[in-house]
Write a protein that holds these residues in place. Structure first.
Motif, PDB file in Angstrom:
ATOM      1  N   LEU A   1       0.834  -1.209   0.000  1.00  0.00           N
ATOM      2  CA  LEU A   1       0.000   0.000   0.000  1.00  0.00           C
ATOM      3  C   LEU A   1       0.867   1.256   0.000  1.00  0.00           C
ATOM      4  CD1 LEU A   1      -2.717  -1.040   2.629  1.00  0.00           C
ATOM      5  CD2 LEU A   1      -2.749  -1.383   0.157  1.00  0.00           C
ATOM      6  N   CYS A   2       1.924   1.244   0.793  1.00  0.00           N
ATOM      7  CA  CYS A   2       2.822   2.406   0.848  1.00  0.00           C
ATOM      8  C   CYS A   2       3.545   2.606  -0.481  1.00  0.00           C
ATOM      9  CB  CYS A   2       3.830   2.250   1.986  1.00  0.00           C
ATOM     10  SG  CYS A   2       3.102   2.394   3.631  1.00  0.00           S
ATOM     11  N   LEU A   3       4.013   1.513  -1.080  1.00  0.00           N
ATOM     12  CA  LEU A   3       4.660   1.630  -2.390  1.00  0.00           C
ATOM     13  C   LEU A   3       3.681   2.229  -3.404  1.00  0.00           C
ATOM     14  CD1 LEU A   3       6.591  -1.779  -2.562  1.00  0.00           C
ATOM     15  CD2 LEU A   3       7.596   0.500  -2.268  1.00  0.00           C
ATOM     16  N   GLY A   4       2.435   1.765  -3.361  1.00  0.00           N
ATOM     17  CA  GLY A   4       1.421   2.297  -4.272  1.00  0.00           C
ATOM     18  C   GLY A   4       1.183   3.779  -4.056  1.00  0.00           C
ATOM     19  N   ALA A   5       1.150   4.194  -2.815  1.00  0.00           N
ATOM     20  CA  ALA A   5       0.939   5.615  -2.517  1.00  0.00           C
ATOM     21  C   ALA A   5       2.072   6.458  -3.087  1.00  0.00           C
ATOM     22  CB  ALA A   5       0.815   5.820  -1.006  1.00  0.00           C
ATOM     23  N   LEU A   6       3.286   5.943  -3.002  1.00  0.00           N
ATOM     24  CA  LEU A   6       4.441   6.711  -3.460  1.00  0.00           C
ATOM     25  C   LEU A   6       4.565   6.763  -4.982  1.00  0.00           C
ATOM     26  CD1 LEU A   6       6.984   5.643  -0.713  1.00  0.00           C
ATOM     27  CD2 LEU A   6       5.881   7.881  -0.985  1.00  0.00           C
ATOM     28  N   VAL A   7       3.811   5.957  -5.695  1.00  0.00           N
ATOM     29  CA  VAL A   7       3.767   6.068  -7.164  1.00  0.00           C
ATOM     30  C   VAL A   7       3.284   7.459  -7.559  1.00  0.00           C
ATOM     31  CG1 VAL A   7       2.486   5.289  -9.213  1.00  0.00           C
ATOM     32  CG2 VAL A   7       3.537   3.615  -7.695  1.00  0.00           C
TER      33      VAL A   7
ATOM     34  N   ASP B   1      13.528   2.806  -8.069  1.00  0.00           N
ATOM     35  CA  ASP B   1      13.244   1.905  -9.197  1.00  0.00           C
ATOM     36  C   ASP B   1      13.012   0.482  -8.692  1.00  0.00           C
ATOM     37  OD1 ASP B   1      13.451   3.966 -11.016  1.00  0.00           O
ATOM     38  OD2 ASP B   1      15.545   3.540 -11.526  1.00  0.00           O
ATOM     39  N   LYS B   2      13.806   0.080  -7.710  1.00  0.00           N
ATOM     40  CA  LYS B   2      13.646  -1.250  -7.112  1.00  0.00           C
ATOM     41  C   LYS B   2      12.267  -1.360  -6.438  1.00  0.00           C
ATOM     42  CE  LYS B   2      15.899  -4.255  -3.704  1.00  0.00           C
ATOM     43  NZ  LYS B   2      16.979  -4.364  -2.711  1.00  0.00           N
ATOM     44  N   GLY B   3      11.822  -0.285  -5.803  1.00  0.00           N
ATOM     45  CA  GLY B   3      10.507  -0.269  -5.165  1.00  0.00           C
ATOM     46  C   GLY B   3       9.375  -0.359  -6.180  1.00  0.00           C
ATOM     47  N   ARG B   4       9.559   0.313  -7.305  1.00  0.00           N
ATOM     48  CA  ARG B   4       8.548   0.272  -8.373  1.00  0.00           C
ATOM     49  C   ARG B   4       8.414  -1.157  -8.918  1.00  0.00           C
ATOM     50  NH1 ARG B   4       6.176   4.405 -10.995  1.00  0.00           N
ATOM     51  NH2 ARG B   4       7.655   5.874 -10.128  1.00  0.00           N
ATOM     52  N   LEU B   5       9.549  -1.841  -9.088  1.00  0.00           N
ATOM     53  CA  LEU B   5       9.520  -3.230  -9.552  1.00  0.00           C
ATOM     54  C   LEU B   5       8.869  -4.144  -8.512  1.00  0.00           C
ATOM     55  CD1 LEU B   5      13.065  -3.555 -11.201  1.00  0.00           C
ATOM     56  CD2 LEU B   5      10.839  -3.492 -12.367  1.00  0.00           C
ATOM     57  N   LYS B   6       9.172  -3.904  -7.243  1.00  0.00           N
ATOM     58  CA  LYS B   6       8.574  -4.697  -6.161  1.00  0.00           C
ATOM     59  C   LYS B   6       7.057  -4.493  -6.139  1.00  0.00           C
ATOM     60  CE  LYS B   6       8.757  -7.071  -2.251  1.00  0.00           C
ATOM     61  NZ  LYS B   6       9.220  -8.445  -2.139  1.00  0.00           N
ATOM     62  N   LEU B   7       6.613  -3.267  -6.341  1.00  0.00           N
ATOM     63  CA  LEU B   7       5.176  -2.991  -6.390  1.00  0.00           C
ATOM     64  C   LEU B   7       4.541  -3.731  -7.561  1.00  0.00           C
ATOM     65  CD1 LEU B   7       2.585  -1.505  -5.530  1.00  0.00           C
ATOM     66  CD2 LEU B   7       3.335   0.410  -6.953  1.00  0.00           C
ATOM     67  N   ARG B   8       5.170  -3.651  -8.712  1.00  0.00           N
ATOM     68  CA  ARG B   8       4.627  -4.332  -9.891  1.00  0.00           C
ATOM     69  C   ARG B   8       4.504  -5.834  -9.643  1.00  0.00           C
ATOM     70  NH1 ARG B   8       7.922  -4.277 -15.252  1.00  0.00           N
ATOM     71  NH2 ARG B   8       8.671  -6.181 -14.333  1.00  0.00           N
ATOM     72  N   ASP B   9       5.518  -6.423  -9.020  1.00  0.00           N
ATOM     73  CA  ASP B   9       5.469  -7.851  -8.698  1.00  0.00           C
ATOM     74  C   ASP B   9       4.346  -8.149  -7.700  1.00  0.00           C
ATOM     75  OD1 ASP B   9       7.591  -8.314 -10.400  1.00  0.00           O
ATOM     76  OD2 ASP B   9       9.087  -8.448  -8.785  1.00  0.00           O
ATOM     77  N   ALA B  10       4.206  -7.311  -6.685  1.00  0.00           N
ATOM     78  CA  ALA B  10       3.173  -7.516  -5.669  1.00  0.00           C
ATOM     79  C   ALA B  10       1.777  -7.409  -6.275  1.00  0.00           C
ATOM     80  CB  ALA B  10       3.342  -6.502  -4.530  1.00  0.00           C
ATOM     81  N   LEU B  11       1.608  -6.493  -7.217  1.00  0.00           N
ATOM     82  CA  LEU B  11       0.294  -6.306  -7.839  1.00  0.00           C
ATOM     83  C   LEU B  11      -0.089  -7.465  -8.759  1.00  0.00           C
ATOM     84  CD1 LEU B  11       0.509  -2.498  -8.668  1.00  0.00           C
ATOM     85  CD2 LEU B  11      -0.773  -3.593  -6.810  1.00  0.00           C
ATOM     86  N   GLN B  12       0.878  -8.287  -9.111  1.00  0.00           N
ATOM     87  CA  GLN B  12       0.597  -9.432  -9.971  1.00  0.00           C
ATOM     88  C   GLN B  12       0.278 -10.701  -9.177  1.00  0.00           C
ATOM     89  OE1 GLN B  12       2.998  -9.741 -13.629  1.00  0.00           O
ATOM     90  NE2 GLN B  12       3.966  -7.847 -12.965  1.00  0.00           N
ATOM     91  N   GLN B  13       0.333 -10.610  -7.851  1.00  0.00           N
ATOM     92  CA  GLN B  13       0.003 -11.761  -7.006  1.00  0.00           C
ATOM     93  C   GLN B  13      -1.515 -11.914  -6.929  1.00  0.00           C
ATOM     94  OE1 GLN B  13       2.488 -13.775  -5.889  1.00  0.00           O
ATOM     95  NE2 GLN B  13       3.669 -12.368  -7.174  1.00  0.00           N
ATOM     96  N   PRO B  14      -1.998 -13.137  -6.627  1.00  0.00           N
ATOM     97  CA  PRO B  14      -3.451 -13.318  -6.458  1.00  0.00           C
ATOM     98  C   PRO B  14      -3.981 -12.354  -5.394  1.00  0.00           C
ATOM     99  CG  PRO B  14      -2.313 -15.436  -6.430  1.00  0.00           C
ATOM    100  CD  PRO B  14      -1.252 -14.372  -6.409  1.00  0.00           C
TER     101      PRO B  14
END
Length: 177
Positions: A6-12, A74-87
């Motif tokens: 959620l925090c990573l998403g907010a920082l987008v 950039d690493k956080g953005r990739l982590k967010l993208r990976d997390a958003l692809q989880q069920p």
């Protein structure tokens, strides 16, 4: 969903303090979706900083502690993208309104009518808020806004067309003791 996600998403949406992230969940763009509190946001931001997923810079304030401003890496953005692809988990709908109406047969009809009237007023206010896109809305935000509008519209229609069903099972004023 984890608070770190959620925090990573907010920082987008841009650099923010923990306070500003919390406001996004209290009455901002995320307030319709999920809850996150100060007690979970600040430890999550600390973990994210330690993992190099966000950076933190201190900004001096007069007569107050330094303000910590967090930025997505950039690493956080990739982590967010990976997390958003989880069920994703099923939605949970929590409603004191519906819980109370489970016991409508114990309530005076005037109370049930008032509750329905208040709920309709609140939902119509939400409809008004959701009627037009914000100037900075992303396409995803616009889709979510339209979805919310459809849900609130359906709820208003249901209550307006079926309120008599719940009002009829409530007690007469004198019968409630």
């Amino acid at each position: 969903m984890q608070v770190t996600t959620l925090c990573l998403g907010a920082l987008v949406f841009g650099d923010a303090t923990g306070y500003e992230i919390n406001k996004m969940f209290e009455d901002g763009p995320f307030s319709h979706f999920l809850d996150a509190s100060y007690g979970s946001i600040y430890p999550a931001l600390t973990r994210l900083t330690e993992e190099g997923l966000v950076t933190c810079k201190a900004e001096a304030q007069e007569k107050r502690p330094d303000k910590k401003i967090y930025s997505l890496t950039d690493k956080g953005r990739l982590k967010l993208r990976d997390a958003l692809q989880q069920p994703i988990a099923d939605d949970k709908y929590r409603s004191e309104f519906l819980f109370t109406l489970l016991f409508a047969q114990l309530l005076p009809r005037s109370r049930v009518r008032l509750m329905v009237d208040q709920r309709l007023a609140t939902m119509k206010e939400k409809l008004s808020e959701l009627a037009k896109p914000g100037t900075d809305d992303t396409p995803g935000m616009d889709f979510a806004r339209q979805y919310g509008y459809a849900v609130y519209s359906a709820s208003v229609d249901f209550l307006e067309n079926n309120r008599h069903l719940i009002e009829e099972i409530a007690t007469e004023e004198e019968a409630h003791v």
